[in-house]
Structures are given as structure tokens and as C-alpha cells.
Motif scaffolding. Structure first.
Motif, PDB file in Angstrom:
ATOM      1  N   THR A 456       0.834  -1.201   0.000  1.00  0.00           N
ATOM      2  CA  THR A 456       0.000   0.000   0.000  1.00  0.00           C
ATOM      3  C   THR A 456       0.867   1.249   0.000  1.00  0.00           C
ATOM      4  O   THR A 456       0.586   2.217  -0.721  1.00  0.00           O
ATOM      5  N   TYR A 457       1.929   1.231   0.802  1.00  0.00           N
ATOM      6  CA  TYR A 457       2.832   2.380   0.836  1.00  0.00           C
ATOM      7  C   TYR A 457       3.425   2.628  -0.537  1.00  0.00           C
ATOM      8  O   TYR A 457       3.479   3.772  -1.015  1.00  0.00           O
ATOM      9  N   TYR A 458       3.867   1.567  -1.193  1.00  0.00           N
ATOM     10  CA  TYR A 458       4.488   1.728  -2.510  1.00  0.00           C
ATOM     11  C   TYR A 458       3.494   2.294  -3.526  1.00  0.00           C
ATOM     12  O   TYR A 458       3.811   3.225  -4.277  1.00  0.00           O
ATOM     13  N   ILE A 459       2.287   1.750  -3.558  1.00  0.00           N
ATOM     14  CA  ILE A 459       1.307   2.184  -4.557  1.00  0.00           C
ATOM     15  C   ILE A 459       0.896   3.633  -4.329  1.00  0.00           C
ATOM     16  O   ILE A 459       0.823   4.431  -5.271  1.00  0.00           O
ATOM     17  N   HIS A 460       0.649   4.012  -3.080  1.00  0.00           N
ATOM     18  CA  HIS A 460       0.210   5.378  -2.794  1.00  0.00           C
ATOM     19  C   HIS A 460       1.317   6.400  -2.998  1.00  0.00           C
ATOM     20  O   HIS A 460       1.055   7.564  -3.311  1.00  0.00           O
ATOM     21  N   ASN A 461       2.566   5.981  -2.799  1.00  0.00           N
ATOM     22  CA  ASN A 461       3.679   6.930  -2.879  1.00  0.00           C
ATOM     23  C   ASN A 461       4.524   6.726  -4.132  1.00  0.00           C
ATOM     24  O   ASN A 461       5.640   7.226  -4.206  1.00  0.00           O
ATOM     25  N   TRP A 462       3.957   6.035  -5.116  1.00  0.00           N
ATOM     26  CA  TRP A 462       4.745   5.697  -6.286  1.00  0.00           C
ATOM     27  C   TRP A 462       5.195   6.926  -7.056  1.00  0.00           C
ATOM     28  O   TRP A 462       4.477   7.924  -7.182  1.00  0.00           O
ATOM     29  N   SER A 463       6.411   6.852  -7.560  1.00  0.00           N
ATOM     30  CA  SER A 463       6.943   7.833  -8.499  1.00  0.00           C
ATOM     31  C   SER A 463       8.147   7.192  -9.184  1.00  0.00           C
ATOM     32  O   SER A 463       8.683   6.189  -8.672  1.00  0.00           O
ATOM     33  N   PRO A 464       8.606   7.729 -10.303  1.00  0.00           N
ATOM     34  CA  PRO A 464       9.827   7.185 -10.906  1.00  0.00           C
ATOM     35  C   PRO A 464      11.011   7.214  -9.954  1.00  0.00           C
ATOM     36  O   PRO A 464      11.862   6.326 -10.002  1.00  0.00           O
ATOM     37  N   TRP A 465      11.051   8.215  -9.078  1.00  0.00           N
ATOM     38  CA  TRP A 465      12.178   8.311  -8.133  1.00  0.00           C
ATOM     39  C   TRP A 465      12.152   7.202  -7.117  1.00  0.00           C
ATOM     40  O   TRP A 465      13.185   6.671  -6.711  1.00  0.00           O
ATOM     41  N   LEU A 466      10.933   6.824  -6.658  1.00  0.00           N
ATOM     42  CA  LEU A 466      10.833   5.720  -5.714  1.00  0.00           C
ATOM     43  C   LEU A 466      11.261   4.414  -6.381  1.00  0.00           C
ATOM     44  O   LEU A 466      11.930   3.587  -5.773  1.00  0.00           O
ATOM     45  N   ASP A 467      10.892   4.230  -7.649  1.00  0.00           N
ATOM     46  CA  ASP A 467      11.343   3.040  -8.381  1.00  0.00           C
ATOM     47  C   ASP A 467      12.862   3.008  -8.492  1.00  0.00           C
ATOM     48  O   ASP A 467      13.499   1.981  -8.267  1.00  0.00           O
ATOM     49  N   LEU A 468      13.457   4.124  -8.856  1.00  0.00           N
ATOM     50  CA  LEU A 468      14.913   4.172  -8.990  1.00  0.00           C
ATOM     51  C   LEU A 468      15.601   3.925  -7.665  1.00  0.00           C
ATOM     52  O   LEU A 468      16.615   3.244  -7.580  1.00  0.00           O
ATOM     53  N   TYR A 469      15.040   4.486  -6.601  1.00  0.00           N
ATOM     54  CA  TYR A 469      15.632   4.288  -5.275  1.00  0.00           C
ATOM     55  C   TYR A 469      15.584   2.823  -4.871  1.00  0.00           C
ATOM     56  O   TYR A 469      16.568   2.262  -4.392  1.00  0.00           O
TER      57      TYR A 469
END
Length: 469
Positions: A456-469
Motif C-alpha cells: 500500500t505504501y508503494y502504490i500510494h507513494n509511487w513515483s519514478p524516483w521511488l522506483d529508482l531508489y
């Protein structure tokens, strides 16, 4: 209290406050110095690499160290400082990656503009771009190493006092203690005059001050666990706290908490939430990155996949690959390709094991995994599962568009049915991933509640930067 005692108490309080300010400044100075030293080392390493390789570099040691870049590589540290990366606290790690990337991009743009005023060649432009990519990678991993070392020495996080020792305050303290990389280190509670210490405080955190009593121990941050607590304490009481920053940590359960901006709305405060998940441009960018990196990864790992397939076939004859049907985006069934890490009759082995072992049955019902799984091939099976090498063939699923490199792991239908309908709908609203937040942080140690929370945290806070991190 006599006048003499009042003066003595005031002097002692002033001395304590000065010592507290000195400690805070000392800590922030150490953090800033370590981060700057790490970035300088990364910049010089990246620049010297291209200084040794570049044919246009000036001669001598200066050419090796600084390369042929129009601006000395260490000057990127100035850009990082302007972006607030050396303040001694925050921002969160994904946000730091975003700022670091923008800082390197700013440096590269300045180099290109300076070179354009003289003689910009294709080779020099390529060197600037290549240096930028290497600098982001080296700087990022250097910072991770430094941050982990400072966390172990209890220097990274700003000493933080939690206002109130009620369940909300204790929950906030637990959350911050579990995530020291966020930059706040709880050291105790500040409570009302008559409030008792919590019976089971997180990490035995003490009461370090009272709002209407003795002088409060100097800290860097005072943190309220709810809007109600902040509104209940008027300005005069907050003013007694020897802190330069007051943070409100409103509990928002499963709502988004990254990429939020504050907007002044007259006498109110507005929180603007950027829903990056619903921006078509970001999804297209994610798909392009997935396709390019997955194709490159499949080419590079093909020899490893072939070698593992031969080892599996030698131990248990039969097809070393298998296809498993899992739940993909929008609930669509997808065929996930994997290296076989189990015996071909794994279903029978599992059924017999669960029937004969109540402990194993309880573990399976909670985690859908077993610590001692009788289905797994000895040796090679445990090895490829522990290193997640059995997932490598799923790079083809990423290329095919069924999956993404990063996202919630695709689960079998029986696993998905253990979640409530609302979460199942949320989880299938994004492409499933080859790896995800739950995979890298909890794996088999995380039960269904942990999976739900982290996905849930990942889906709600998703962004390309979160993926790269």
C-alpha cells in the motif's frame, strides 16, 4: 524559591541550553562534513576515471583528477549544498536521490553551457553525460554507506522529543526508531505535568521533560503526533521548548505521505498530494525504462540462466523452466516464467508435509512460505531461491509488458484471496513487479499484514524516483 535559587536555576538552564546548542551544531557539522567528503571522493573518482580515459584531458596530475570537464568536478558539491543535502537531517532517501539527480543535471547543464561558449565537441558532450551518470551512482552508494555508518554511531538522526506518551506518541516513536534513515532519532517523551510514563515505552525511551514543569532537555526537534496535540498546547508552552524545529506528524494511516506540498490557504494549511501513479507520462516513462533495462538485463544474464538450467536438469530431470499463472494488472491472469527450484511433484510433497505437521500448516497459513520447505531441490534450489535467481526469466515478462521491474509481486490467486477486496483492487491497479518494496525489506519475515502495509505504501507513494531508489 528564594531569589538566589531562581538565579542559580536560570544560570544552570542557560548553561544546559548552550551545551545543547553546541552538541546539536557539532552533530550537524559531523554529518555535513562526512556527506561532503563522500561526494568529493565520488566526484574525484568519477572525474579521474574519465581523466585517464579521455584523450582531450590536460596533461599532468590535474588532468587525471579533474579530467577535461569545463567545471572542476568537486564543484558539484556546491550545487548539492544549495539543494539542502548537507543540513544534517532529512530529506527522505528517495527525495535525496531526486535532489542528487537534479544537482548533477544542473552541474552538467552548466558544463555544457560553458563548453558551448568555446569549443563543444561531441566527445566532450559525451564525457559530461557519462560523468553525470557515474556521479549519480557513485554518490548515491557512497551516501548510503556513510548514512549507515552514522546511524550505527547514532549521529545521523536529529535528537527528537515526542510530545505526549499516549499510544499515538508511542506508535510514532516506534515508527521513527524502525526507520532511522528518515533523519529523526527519538530520545524521549515530553509530557504533561501529571502524565505518567508509558508502561512499555519504545526502546525504554524516558520522559525528558514536562510542558509545565522543569526545564526541558535540549533537543533538535520537538514532534507532535497529531493535530489535536499541537492545537491543545498554546504558543507560550511551545515557546518554552529549547528547539529550533517543531514537526507535526499527523497519523494518516494508508494515505500518501511522499511528494506532498504545503499550500497556505488563508488561516488554513492545505496539503497538495501529487498522485504520480495517475500521470500518463510517468507510466509511459516507467514502461520505457522497464523495456530498455529488462532487455539489457536478459542479454547479460542469459549465460547465468543457461548454467542454472543445466544444473537443475542434472539434479531433477525434466524441464528446468516452468510457468505459473498469477494475478496481474486489473486482475488479469498472467503466465510468469521461472527457473524451477522445486521437485516436479512439489504439490504432492507440500500436501503430505502440511498434513503431517501442524506447525508447518500454521506457518503456511500465515506466510504462504515454509522455513523448511520439502519441495525445494537440495543445494541448487535453496541457492537460487535465496538469491532470487529463479526470478531472472521474468525479465521476459517485463519485456512482454506483463510486468514491471519494480512493483508489488504478482501472487497466485490463492494468495490474493487472503486479502480483503479493497486491497486486492488497489494492488492490481498497478503493474506487478519483478521486485518490490516487500521483497527487498521483509521477504519471508513479513506476514500478510506486513505485505499489505508495504505494498500500500508503494502504490500510494509511487513515483519514478521511488522506483529508482
Amino acid at each position: 524559591m528564594s531569589p538566589t535559587e531562581i538565579i542559580a536555576a536560570s544560570v544552570a538552564s542557560a548553561r544546559s541550553d548552550r551545551r545543547g546548542r553546541t552538541r546539536r551544531t557539532h552533530r550537524r557539522g559531523i554529518v555535513a562534513a562526512c556527506l561532503i567528503a563522500g561526494d568529493l571522493a565520488a566526484a574525484l573518482a568519477a572525474s579521474s576515471l574519465f581523466g585517464l580515459m579521455g584523450r582531450t584531458s590536460p596533461e599532468g596530475i590535474a588532468g587525471v583528477v579533474f579530467g577535461a570537464l569545463p567545471l572542476p568536478a568537486p564543484s558539484v558539491v556546491i550545487v548539492f549544498a544549495a539543494l539542502g543535502l548537507y543540513l544534517g537531517y532529512g530529506p527522505s532517501p528517495p527525495e535525496r536521490l531526486r535532489l542528487r539527480s537534479w544537482g548533477v543535471a544542473t552541474y552538467a547543464a552548466c558544463c555544457l553551457m560553458i563548453a558551448a561558449g568555446g569549443h563543444l565537441t561531441l566527445g566532450l558532450a559525451g564525457e559530461i553525460v557519462a560523468f553525470s551518470g557515474v556521479m549519480i551512482l557513485l554518490g548515491f552508494y557512497t551516501e548510503v554507506a556513510i548514512r549507515n555508518r552514522l546511524i550505527r554511531r547514532k549521529i545521523w538522526g536529529a535528537p527528537t522529543a515526542i510530545i505526549g506518551a499516549d499510544p499515538l506518541g508511542q506508535s510514532l516513536a516506534n515508527s521513527l526508531l524502525a526507520q532511522p534513515e528518515l533523519g529523526f532519532r527519538p530520545i524521549g517523551f515530553i509530557v504533561e505535568q501529571d502524565e505518567e510514563a508509558p508502561p512499555r515505552a519504545p526502546d525504554d525511551l524516558p520522559i525528558i521533560g514536562r510542558l509545565a514543569g522543569d526545564p526541558i532537555q535540549p533537543v533538535e526537534v520537538a514532534m507532535f503526533s497529531s493535530c489535536a496535540d499541537l492545537a491543545r498546547h498554546d504558543g507560550s508552552r511551545i515557546g518554552r521548548m529549547p528547539v529550533s524545529r517543531v514537526v507535526l506528524a499527523q497519523q494518516i494511516q494508508d494515505l500518501q505521505n511522499m511528494w506532498v506540498q504545503i499550500r497556505p490557504l488563508g488561516t488554513a494549511i492545505g496539503l497538495e498530494i501529487r498522485r504520480e501513479l495517475y500521470r500518463p507520462l510517468n507510466l509511459r516513462l516507467k514502461r520505457v525504462i522497464d523495456g530498455v533495462l529488462a532487455l539489457l538485463g536478459l542479454v547479460l544474464t542469459a549465460p547465468l540462466i543457461g548454467g542454472l538450467a543445466l544444473a537443475i536438469r542434472r539434479l531433477d530431470p525434466g524441464n528446468p523452466f516452468y510457468v505459473q499463472v498469477r494475478v496481474g494488472r486489473n486482475g488479469r491472469a498472467i503466465k510468469v516464467l521461472k527457473l524451477r527450484s522445486m521437485y516436479r511433484d512439489s504439490d504432492r510433497r507440500l500436501r503430505e508435509h502440511l498434513e503431517s505437521s501442524p506447525e508447518a500448516r500454521a506457518e503456511w497459513q500465515r506466510f504462504f512460505k515454509l522455513t523448511n520447505d520439502p519441495r525445494v531441490l537440495p543445494g541448487i534450489g535453496h541457492f537460487i531461491r535465496s538469491k532470487s535467481l529463479d526470478e531472472l526469466p521474468q525479465l521476459w515478462n517485463v519485456i512482454n509488458g506483463d510486468m514491471s521491474l519494480v512493483g508489488p509481486r504478482p501472487f497466485p490467486a490463492y494468495h490474493m484471496e487472503s486479502f480483503d477486496p479493497a486491497f486486492r483492487t488497489l494492488r492490481t491497479s498497478v503493474p506487478p513487479g519483478l521486485t518490490g518494496l516487500w521483497q527487498i525489506s521483509s521477504r519471508s519475515d513479513g506476514d500478510l499484514l506486513v505485505q499489505r502495509s508495504q505494498d500500500t505504501y508503494y502504490i500510494h507513494n509511487w513515483s519514478p524516483w521511488l522506483d529508482l531508489y
